[in-house]
Design a protein around this motif. Structure first.
Motif, PDB file in Angstrom:
ATOM      1  N   LEU A 184     -40.670  -4.564  42.674  1.00  0.00           N
ATOM      2  CA  LEU A 184     -40.797  -4.685  43.979  1.00  0.00           C
ATOM      3  C   LEU A 184     -41.028  -6.190  44.567  1.00  0.00           C
ATOM      4  N   LYS A 185     -42.115  -6.754  44.038  1.00  0.00           N
ATOM      5  CA  LYS A 185     -42.333  -8.056  44.382  1.00  0.00           C
ATOM      6  C   LYS A 185     -41.200  -9.339  44.327  1.00  0.00           C
ATOM      7  N   SER A 186     -40.389  -8.984  43.521  1.00  0.00           N
ATOM      8  CA  SER A 186     -39.219 -10.016  43.462  1.00  0.00           C
ATOM      9  C   SER A 186     -38.216  -9.526  44.285  1.00  0.00           C
ATOM     10  N   GLY A 187     -38.175  -8.321  44.912  1.00  0.00           N
ATOM     11  CA  GLY A 187     -37.034  -7.812  45.947  1.00  0.00           C
ATOM     12  C   GLY A 187     -36.020  -7.019  45.175  1.00  0.00           C
ATOM     13  N   GLU A 188     -36.130  -6.986  43.744  1.00  0.00           N
ATOM     14  CA  GLU A 188     -35.175  -6.243  43.121  1.00  0.00           C
ATOM     15  C   GLU A 188     -35.159  -4.690  43.231  1.00  0.00           C
ATOM     16  N   VAL A 189     -36.236  -4.231  43.762  1.00  0.00           N
ATOM     17  CA  VAL A 189     -36.483  -2.945  44.378  1.00  0.00           C
ATOM     18  C   VAL A 189     -37.051  -2.916  45.680  1.00  0.00           C
ATOM     19  N   ASP A 190     -36.819  -1.838  46.247  1.00  0.00           N
ATOM     20  CA  ASP A 190     -37.395  -1.785  47.778  1.00  0.00           C
ATOM     21  C   ASP A 190     -38.188  -0.657  47.867  1.00  0.00           C
ATOM     22  N   TYR A 191     -38.441   0.120  46.952  1.00  0.00           N
ATOM     23  CA  TYR A 191     -39.747   1.178  47.182  1.00  0.00           C
ATOM     24  C   TYR A 191     -40.081   1.514  45.858  1.00  0.00           C
TER      25      TYR A 191
END
Length: 628
Positions: free
Chosen positions: A252-259
């Motif tokens: 999540l922090k790296s932007g690989e997932v959104d939720y």
């Protein structure tokens, strides 16, 4: 099943960051020159199921509700809104319901979606009940059997007639997806119950269809271009499994997932200061529990290790040696409340605290064990009434890592009573098999385990777990109480709220007195999401819920892309597509558009169904109707 809470695994975040790039699937492009807009949702629950009848966990339910519509859906505050049916009307006596199926609707493969599909789905439950066949997990059909479903028919291709044994509002709250007869109609009950995998591409009427599935890793959904409602705003949705919440939060922090769902308390606190990330705490419509094996008959090669577990005095003493306040603080980080009954406080209309609550008191627990005949030997080991040292086996699913810490606390407290505990984690699927009673084809080879249940808009799903009829199904403790069974039937049919409240109150008192479970806590739902790719995140319910993993798929349809992320071009609208109406209750009792309650005309009296719920359904967290 929900969300358990929260202990630390080792943090190998650097390695996790590398691993994330490997496990996350690559979204396929809708057209060569355009990248699709993809919503990636992380969960620590396994992704092994696309057959709805086998659904157990929150992740399972999230998958099938993207694929399918229920007959009636849920709005932001759990009000009933049109789904597969666009309106519904009860008869004057409340025993017959007429549902108007949405005209012009098609399945994702282009075939017509009609009344016959809904009739087939509900008839499958009636057939399974008549033949004493459990459909998969056994979590879905009780939504209809509890509502007294007795017959279902089609008076024309768009009109479904549902008959019930008694007047009640539960038929419009049934969390049963309507399935295409063209796909499922030639299957036997045994195949429907689990042999049929329902592999992609899944045929449904929901806003998305599963098009790729790597069991245990991810499920990829593509927009259903034949969806009857407004065009879904996201091109693709990917549900992604993570082995640990640490790797999930790092993604999540790296932007690989959104939720992400199932964040641990310390992670939740840390995420509050992260840029472009919002956190949300959802109220607990469920609980974490410690279950006891009460099965009274000998089981070859299995069963509990001691008959002491069948003794309510023994279980009462054990529960007095569990400090619920400490567990809320140390395990939940304060994100939850101490537990008591099987109806969580979120159901404010129905929750009643026990009249004489137990207090944490090790010395009192010792006195009660002594008085009940469980003496200490010379070495300080507690003996059962057969003179055997008591060593209790305790386990929990590997999907609920924080429960290891809860087990450590409980084992230490019980050791002060002279009771040894062998605590070991079990792989989730193996544990589900291990828990099975002989009635379900297992040998119940366990003593006590930790897991959790999530609730529905109505408390019936949480109450029914402990009925005798559910032994071998949801009731894996073997608990049976005739008065509890009687009350369970009476409360479902009670149309007077004051009367029903009294019945449910008595059920809570019986549960608390008989102790088939200890409820350590009602743990909150801790979720987090990014704000730099999508906007429009909408909680369900608005004041105390979470955007996703709730009832229905409204949270997905509410999203919109921020300026930097745009969806693929919209194709020409297909015939029959129309905006989803908001529900209201019309004077004759027919639901059409707008409003928070459905008015039922029963015997000339208006009965309001005020839907009160949290953002979860009955399934195990295991999550668990859970059945989760």
């Amino acid at each position: 099943m929900r969300m358990s809470t929260r202990a630390r695994l080792g943090r190998l975040l650097a390695a996790a960051a590398l691993a994330i790039a490997v496990v996350l699937p690559t979204a396929s492009s809708a057209v060569a020159q355009d990248e699709p807009l993809v919503l990636r949702v992380g969960t620590d629950q396994d992704l092994q199921v696309l057959n709805p009848w086998s659904s157990v966990t929150f992740a399972d339910y999230e998958a099938f509700q993207l694929n399918y519509d229920t007959l009636v859906s849920w709005g932001q505050n759990f009000e009933p809104i049109p789904g597969f049916a666009e309106s519904w009307t009860p008869s004057a006596d409340g025993l017959t319901w007429t549902f108007k199926i949405r005209p012009g609707m098609t399945w994702s493969d282009g075939s017509p979606a009609t009344c016959e599909d809904a009739r087939f789905t509900y008839q499958t439950v009636l057939d399974a009940t008549a033949q004493e066949v459990t459909l998969g997990s056994g979590y879905l059909e009780p939504y209809l059997t509890n509502a007294g479903l007795s017959a279902v028919s089609c008076s024309d291709p768009q009109t479904l007639v549902v008959e019930t044994e008694f007047a009640n509002p539960l038929i419009v709250q049934a969390y049963v997806p309507i399935l295409p007869k063209s796909v499922w109609g030639d299957l036997t009950l045994a195949q429907i119950a689990g042999e049929f995998k329902n592999e992609p591409p899944v045929v449904g009427t929901g806003p998305y269809v599963a098009v790729e599935w790597e069991p245990g890793n991810f499920i990829r959904f593509a927009r259903n271009e034949k969806y009857w409602g407004p065009r879904p705003p996201v091109d693709e949705v990917i549900l992604q499994h993570f082995d640990t919440t640490d790797t999930m939060v790092q993604a999540l922090k790296s932007g690989e997932v959104d939720y992400v769902r199932g964040v641990q308390p310390d992670q939740f606190d840390a995420l509050k200061t992260e840029p472009d990330i919002a956190v949300v705490e959802g109220a607990a419509n469920g609980y974490t529990y410690l279950s006891y094996n009460l099965y009274p008959k000998p089981i070859e090669g299995g069963g509990a290790s001691t008959k002491a577990l069948q003794d309510v005095a023994f279980r009462d003493a054990l529960n007095r040696a569990i400090d619920h306040d400490v567990l809320v603080d140390k395990i939940l980080g304060g994100y939850g409340t101490p537990g008591t009954t099987q109806v969580p406080p979120f159901h404010a209309r129905w929750f009643v605290p026990p009249a004489d609550p137990r207090r944490f008191d090790i010395e009192e627990a010792k006195r009660r064990l002594d008085a009940a005949g469980y003496k200490l030997d010379a070495s300080g080991q507690r003996l059962d009434k057969e003179g055997k040292p008591i060593t209790l086996r305790m386990t929990w699913p590997d999907s609920e890592a924080e429960l290891a810490t809860a087990a450590e606390f409980i084992a230490e407290w019980w050791s002060q009573l002279g009771i040894k505990v062998q605590a070991n984690v079990t792989e989730e699927g193996k544990l589900l098999d291990q828990l099975l009673l002989p009635e379900a084809g297992g040998n119940a080879d366990w003593d006590t385990y930790l897991w959790g249940w999530g609730g529905d808009p109505d408390p019936t799903s949480l109450l029914r777990i402990f009925t005798t009829d559910e032994i071998g199904g949801l009731n894996d403790t073997g608990y049976s109480n005739p008065r509890y069974d009687e009350l369970a039937k009476l409360q479902v049919a009670a149309l007077d709220e004051t009367q029903r409240h009294a019945l449910i109150q008595e059920m809570q008192e019986i549960f608390y007195r008989d102790v088939p479970y200890d409820i350590p806590y009602y743990d909150s739902e801790l979720h987090a999401y990014r704000t730099d790719k999508f906007s429009g995140w909408r909680n369900q319910p608005a004041d105390s819920g979470t955007p996703l993993f709730g009832f229905g798929y409204g949270g997905y349809l509410a999203l919109s892309a921020v300026a930097a992320a745009t969806p693929s071009p919209e194709p020409t609208a297909s015939a029959g597509a129309s905006a989803a109406p908001e529900p209201t209750a019309s004077p004759g009792g027919e639901t059409t558009t707008g409003g928070d309650n459905t008015a039922l005309l029963v015997g000339g009296a208006i009965v309001l169904i005020a839907v009160v719920a949290g953002g979860a359904y009955l399934l195990r967290r295991r999550r668990p109707a859970e059945e989760e």
